[in-house]
Design an enzyme around this catalytic site. Structure first.
Site, short mmCIF file in Angstrom:
data_model
loop_
_atom_site.label_atom_id
_atom_site.label_comp_id
_atom_site.label_asym_id
_atom_site.label_seq_id
_atom_site.Cartn_x
_atom_site.Cartn_y
_atom_site.Cartn_z
N ARG A 60 0.83 -1.21 0.00
CA ARG A 60 0.00 0.00 0.00
C ARG A 60 0.86 1.26 0.00
O ARG A 60 0.50 2.27 -0.59
CB ARG A 60 -0.96 0.01 1.19
N GLU B 91 1.97 1.55 -3.49
CA GLU B 91 0.84 2.02 -4.28
C GLU B 91 0.64 3.53 -4.10
O GLU B 91 0.43 4.26 -5.06
CB GLU B 91 -0.42 1.27 -3.86
N SER C 185 16.24 13.81 1.04
CA SER C 185 17.21 12.82 1.48
C SER C 185 16.52 11.67 2.20
O SER C 185 15.60 11.88 2.98
CB SER C 185 18.23 13.46 2.43
#
Length: 150
Positions: A92, A95, A118
């Site tokens: 997830r 995603e 960073s």
């Protein structure tokens, strides 16, 4: 010479020992005097612990010397198996970055200029926010801006 185990195997020993001991990731972090996000990542293999920290974890979770040694090794960062990529919680996040990554990039460039966030000079925070429609997970990535030098 005592047998050596990998950071990945050490992480599994730690997950099981922590569960058996009934100790939370936050309690371990408190004992180490560091953020729970950093120490959890370290104990799962993404950072190296000092000898003192590794020995404290060894004692706290009743682990073998080989696990404490593995905790002190410099890690290879990134997924070490396909299992990580298919875990629903981790997927997830992938995603979310696939959907919102271009938006995040555009907004970083608009606000800061040409550069990146960073992941080395970086802090992570995971928190719970209560909500009447169901508690929310709040994840904060806090990384130093690094501008490209041309």
């Amino acid at each position: 010479m005592e047998p050596f185990i990998s950071k990945r195997d050490a992480a599994e020993h730690i997950r099981i020992a922590r569960h058996r001991a009934g100790i939370s990731w936050a309690q371990i972090a408190e004992q180490l005097g560091v953020a729970k996000e950093w120490s959890t990542a370290a104990l799962l293999g993404s950072h190296a612990l000092s000898a003192q920290q590794a020995n404290l974890v060894k004692e706290l979770l009743d682990l073998d010397d080989a696990v404490a040694e593995a905790l002190q090794m410099q890690p290879y960062r990134g997924p070490l198996s396909e299992d990580v990529l298919t875990d629903p919680t981790i997927y997830r996040f992938q995603e979310a970055v696939m959907v919102y990554g271009p938006t995040i990039k555009e907004l970083i460039h608009e606000e800061f200029g040409d550069g990146i966030m960073s992941a080395i000079n970086f802090q992570l925070n995971v928190a719970r926010r209560t909500d009447p429609e169901g508690d929310r997970v709040v994840v904060t990535f806090d990384g130093k801006f690094l501008d490209y030098k041309w």
